[in-house]
Each structure stands twice: as C-alpha cells, then as structure tokens.
Design a protein around this motif. Structure first.
Motif, PDB file in Angstrom:
ATOM      1  N   PHE A  71      13.229  -7.900   0.323  1.00  0.00           N
ATOM      2  CA  PHE A  71      12.718  -9.237   0.643  1.00  0.00           C
ATOM      3  C   PHE A  71      13.838 -10.269   0.531  1.00  0.00           C
ATOM      4  CE2 PHE A  71      11.079 -13.238  -1.213  1.00  0.00           C
ATOM      5  CZ  PHE A  71      10.457 -13.743  -0.075  1.00  0.00           C
ATOM      6  N   ARG A  72      14.597 -10.218  -0.550  1.00  0.00           N
ATOM      7  CA  ARG A  72      15.653 -11.218  -0.776  1.00  0.00           C
ATOM      8  C   ARG A  72      16.818 -11.071   0.207  1.00  0.00           C
ATOM      9  NH1 ARG A  72      14.731 -10.407  -7.084  1.00  0.00           N
ATOM     10  NH2 ARG A  72      13.238 -12.100  -7.422  1.00  0.00           N
ATOM     11  N   SER A  73      16.943  -9.905   0.839  1.00  0.00           N
ATOM     12  CA  SER A  73      18.007  -9.701   1.833  1.00  0.00           C
ATOM     13  C   SER A  73      17.776 -10.526   3.092  1.00  0.00           C
ATOM     14  CB  SER A  73      18.077  -8.222   2.221  1.00  0.00           C
ATOM     15  OG  SER A  73      17.011  -7.894   3.111  1.00  0.00           O
ATOM     16  N   GLY A  74      16.523 -10.965   3.294  1.00  0.00           N
ATOM     17  CA  GLY A  74      16.173 -11.698   4.506  1.00  0.00           C
ATOM     18  C   GLY A  74      15.641 -10.819   5.621  1.00  0.00           C
ATOM     19  N   ALA A  75      15.581  -9.507   5.393  1.00  0.00           N
ATOM     20  CA  ALA A  75      15.087  -8.596   6.435  1.00  0.00           C
ATOM     21  C   ALA A  75      13.599  -8.787   6.696  1.00  0.00           C
ATOM     22  CB  ALA A  75      15.356  -7.141   6.046  1.00  0.00           C
ATOM     23  N   ILE A  76      12.859  -9.166   5.653  1.00  0.00           N
ATOM     24  CA  ILE A  76      11.406  -9.333   5.763  1.00  0.00           C
ATOM     25  C   ILE A  76      10.966 -10.606   5.058  1.00  0.00           C
ATOM     26  CG2 ILE A  76      10.913  -6.856   5.983  1.00  0.00           C
ATOM     27  CD1 ILE A  76      10.152  -6.885   2.953  1.00  0.00           C
ATOM     28  N   GLN A  77       9.833 -11.125   5.507  1.00  0.00           N
ATOM     29  CA  GLN A  77       9.197 -12.262   4.850  1.00  0.00           C
ATOM     30  C   GLN A  77       7.877 -11.844   4.191  1.00  0.00           C
ATOM     31  OE1 GLN A  77      10.263 -12.602   8.402  1.00  0.00           O
ATOM     32  NE2 GLN A  77      12.149 -12.883   7.231  1.00  0.00           N
ATOM     33  N   ILE A  78       7.387 -10.667   4.588  1.00  0.00           N
ATOM     34  CA  ILE A  78       6.076 -10.174   4.158  1.00  0.00           C
ATOM     35  C   ILE A  78       6.254  -8.781   3.558  1.00  0.00           C
ATOM     36  CG2 ILE A  78       3.752  -9.512   4.946  1.00  0.00           C
ATOM     37  CD1 ILE A  78       4.458 -11.375   7.462  1.00  0.00           C
ATOM     38  N   VAL A  79       5.554  -8.526   2.454  1.00  0.00           N
ATOM     39  CA  VAL A  79       5.543  -7.200   1.848  1.00  0.00           C
ATOM     40  C   VAL A  79       4.144  -6.620   2.052  1.00  0.00           C
ATOM     41  CG1 VAL A  79       5.798  -5.869  -0.277  1.00  0.00           C
ATOM     42  CG2 VAL A  79       7.303  -7.822   0.161  1.00  0.00           C
ATOM     43  N   GLN A  80       4.087  -5.478   2.730  1.00  0.00           N
ATOM     44  CA  GLN A  80       2.813  -4.812   3.034  1.00  0.00           C
ATOM     45  C   GLN A  80       2.691  -3.595   2.123  1.00  0.00           C
ATOM     46  OE1 GLN A  80       1.806  -4.599   7.200  1.00  0.00           O
ATOM     47  NE2 GLN A  80       1.011  -2.532   6.951  1.00  0.00           N
ATOM     48  N   LEU A  81       1.686  -3.605   1.264  1.00  0.00           N
ATOM     49  CA  LEU A  81       1.535  -2.602   0.213  1.00  0.00           C
ATOM     50  C   LEU A  81       0.491  -1.560   0.607  1.00  0.00           C
ATOM     51  CD1 LEU A  81       1.491  -5.084  -2.811  1.00  0.00           C
ATOM     52  CD2 LEU A  81       3.441  -3.741  -1.967  1.00  0.00           C
ATOM     53  N   HIS A  82       0.948  -0.329   0.819  1.00  0.00           N
ATOM     54  CA  HIS A  82       0.056   0.756   1.239  1.00  0.00           C
ATOM     55  C   HIS A  82      -0.233   1.759   0.135  1.00  0.00           C
ATOM     56  CE1 HIS A  82      -0.695   0.691   5.657  1.00  0.00           C
ATOM     57  NE2 HIS A  82       0.289  -0.192   5.612  1.00  0.00           N
ATOM     58  N   GLY A  83       0.332   1.574  -1.047  1.00  0.00           N
ATOM     59  CA  GLY A  83       0.190   2.582  -2.097  1.00  0.00           C
ATOM     60  C   GLY A  83      -0.809   2.189  -3.161  1.00  0.00           C
ATOM     61  N   HIS A  84      -0.425   2.415  -4.401  1.00  0.00           N
ATOM     62  CA  HIS A  84      -1.295   2.135  -5.543  1.00  0.00           C
ATOM     63  C   HIS A  84      -0.711   0.994  -6.368  1.00  0.00           C
ATOM     64  CE1 HIS A  84      -1.830   6.369  -4.361  1.00  0.00           C
ATOM     65  NE2 HIS A  84      -3.107   6.103  -4.593  1.00  0.00           N
ATOM     66  N   GLU A  85      -0.167   0.007  -5.682  1.00  0.00           N
ATOM     67  CA  GLU A  85       0.508  -1.092  -6.369  1.00  0.00           C
ATOM     68  C   GLU A  85      -0.505  -1.909  -7.185  1.00  0.00           C
ATOM     69  OE1 GLU A  85       2.789   0.225  -2.860  1.00  0.00           O
ATOM     70  OE2 GLU A  85       0.741  -0.543  -3.043  1.00  0.00           O
ATOM     71  N   SER A  86      -0.055  -2.342  -8.335  1.00  0.00           N
ATOM     72  CA  SER A  86      -0.918  -3.101  -9.241  1.00  0.00           C
ATOM     73  C   SER A  86      -1.003  -4.563  -8.810  1.00  0.00           C
ATOM     74  CB  SER A  86      -0.355  -3.040 -10.661  1.00  0.00           C
ATOM     75  OG  SER A  86       0.868  -3.764 -10.714  1.00  0.00           O
ATOM     76  N   GLU A  87      -1.997  -5.233  -9.354  1.00  0.00           N
ATOM     77  CA  GLU A  87      -2.139  -6.666  -9.102  1.00  0.00           C
ATOM     78  C   GLU A  87      -0.948  -7.422  -9.696  1.00  0.00           C
ATOM     79  OE1 GLU A  87      -4.114  -9.779  -7.226  1.00  0.00           O
ATOM     80  OE2 GLU A  87      -4.206  -7.621  -6.968  1.00  0.00           O
ATOM     81  N   GLU A  88      -0.350  -6.887 -10.760  1.00  0.00           N
ATOM     82  CA  GLU A  88       0.854  -7.508 -11.325  1.00  0.00           C
ATOM     83  C   GLU A  88       1.999  -7.472 -10.313  1.00  0.00           C
ATOM     84  OE1 GLU A  88      -1.094  -5.262 -13.069  1.00  0.00           O
ATOM     85  OE2 GLU A  88      -1.975  -6.942 -14.173  1.00  0.00           O
ATOM     86  N   THR A  89       2.100  -6.376  -9.562  1.00  0.00           N
ATOM     87  CA  THR A  89       3.127  -6.268  -8.519  1.00  0.00           C
ATOM     88  C   THR A  89       2.876  -7.296  -7.426  1.00  0.00           C
ATOM     89  OG1 THR A  89       3.532  -3.933  -8.968  1.00  0.00           O
ATOM     90  CG2 THR A  89       4.113  -4.723  -6.769  1.00  0.00           C
ATOM     91  N   VAL A  90       1.622  -7.444  -7.011  1.00  0.00           N
ATOM     92  CA  VAL A  90       1.275  -8.451  -6.000  1.00  0.00           C
ATOM     93  C   VAL A  90       1.713  -9.836  -6.484  1.00  0.00           C
ATOM     94  CG1 VAL A  90      -0.649  -9.621  -4.830  1.00  0.00           C
ATOM     95  CG2 VAL A  90      -0.663  -7.122  -5.066  1.00  0.00           C
TER      96      VAL A  90
END
Length: 192
Positions: A71-90
């Motif tokens: 994200f910080r590289s500038g390649a993306i503006q949006i992170v799309q989470l398809h796994g079991h990511e926690s609400e803390e990660t969000v």
C-alpha cells in the motif's frame, strides 16, 4: 449507475483497455494465483493506469506488514481481504490510509466490519456465479463478485442491486483479459 472493478490485470495491454473504458476500480492479485503479480509489475501497471482509477490489491491471509508495504509503495489504494483477516487488521489498514474491501463467502455470515466495502464472492476468480436470489441483505456499500460476465451482469445488477460489480475470469478468453469483453461489461454496468 453501478460501479465496476476489473480485477486480475496481468499484461500491459490490460492497462490500455482499462484506461480506454474507465472502470471505477482496477485490481492486482498479490495472492498465490495464476494472476499473481510482483510488486515491481504492479508498480509498473499503476504508472501506466489513469490516475483517476484506484487500484486494489487482492490478498489472502497476507501478513499485515506486507500489505502495508505494498500500500505504501503507491501500487494500490485499496486492500481487498479474501482470507481470515481479523477486524484488527482491517482497522490497522484503515489507520494507515487504505480503503478496505472485506470479502465474505456466500454461505458465511456477514459480521460487522470497519471495512469501507463488503464484498460477496463465490470463489476467488473461479468464474462460479452466486445464486443471486439468495444473496443476503448485505450492508452498503456492497460489492458483488463471482461468475459475472457480459451476458449475466445486467440480470445480476437488477436482482442484487450492488453498488459495485467485480469481474475477473468473466472478461477473459483463453485465460487472458479480453478487451472486447471488458468494453462490453463496463458499458453494461454503467448503464444500470
């Protein structure tokens, strides 16, 4: 007008047709997949894309530090989470300034989330369509993905009323993005 995301860009010519038709989002897959890109390639494609088209990175159970680095590289503006990511990660991604798309499977409960968008997807670029009549009343803004094609996207929009549709395999021919299919589906989405 329904917004649309063209996901799984793999070639320079994919960025050219995306610039031509101006979907609302474009997507790069960082998760293991035949569409997986390196950060170097994603940065190259981001530089080729119109600045007005935000890009999403697709991740499955990726460490938070790696997602933040991309994200910080500038390649993306949006992170799309398809796994079991926690609400803390969000929350950590949002605190860093990212927009977050939280993906739920069709039969999984949609739990409260701080994510900016909730997405229902039948299967990570599998091309399998959901039974749209069984889509639960998801919170908005809501993204519909899974098995969408130029032939069925109008029906899907009329049935589900998503804010955004997300397509990948449905605009491919022979495993590669098909410029004519992309042109058609973006036009249809923006008409509905």
């Amino acid at each position: 007008m329904t917004r649309i995301k063209i996901c799984g860009l793999m070639r320079e010519q994919d960025t050219q047709v995306v610039n031509e038709v101006q979907p609302d989002f474009a997507g790069f897959v960082f998760a293991p997949s035949r569409r997986q890109l390196t950060l170097k390639t994603a940065l190259k494609f981001r530089n080729l894309l119109d600045d007005k088209i935000p890009t999403a990175g697709v991740f499955v159970d990726e460490p938070l530090e790696n997602m933040l680095k991309i994200f910080r590289s500038g390649a993306i503006q949006i992170v799309q989470l398809h796994g079991h990511e926690s609400e803390e990660t969000v929350k950590a991604l949002k605190a860093a300034g990212a927009t977050v798309f939280q993906v739920f499977k069709p039969n999984a409960p949609i739990t409260p989330t701080a994510a900016d968008y909730v997405m229902l997807d039948s299967g990570n670029g599998s091309g399998i369509a959901l039974d749209w009549t069984r889509v639960p009343q998801a919170p908005h803004p809501f993204i519909l993905a899974g098995g969408l094609t130029p032939e069925n996207v109008t029906t899907a929009i009329a049935t589900v009323h998503p804010d955004v549709v997300d397509v990948s395999s449905g605009v491919e021919t022979g495993g590669q993005k098909d410029a004519n299919k992309i042109r058609t589906i973006v036009t249809l989405a923006h008409q509905n």
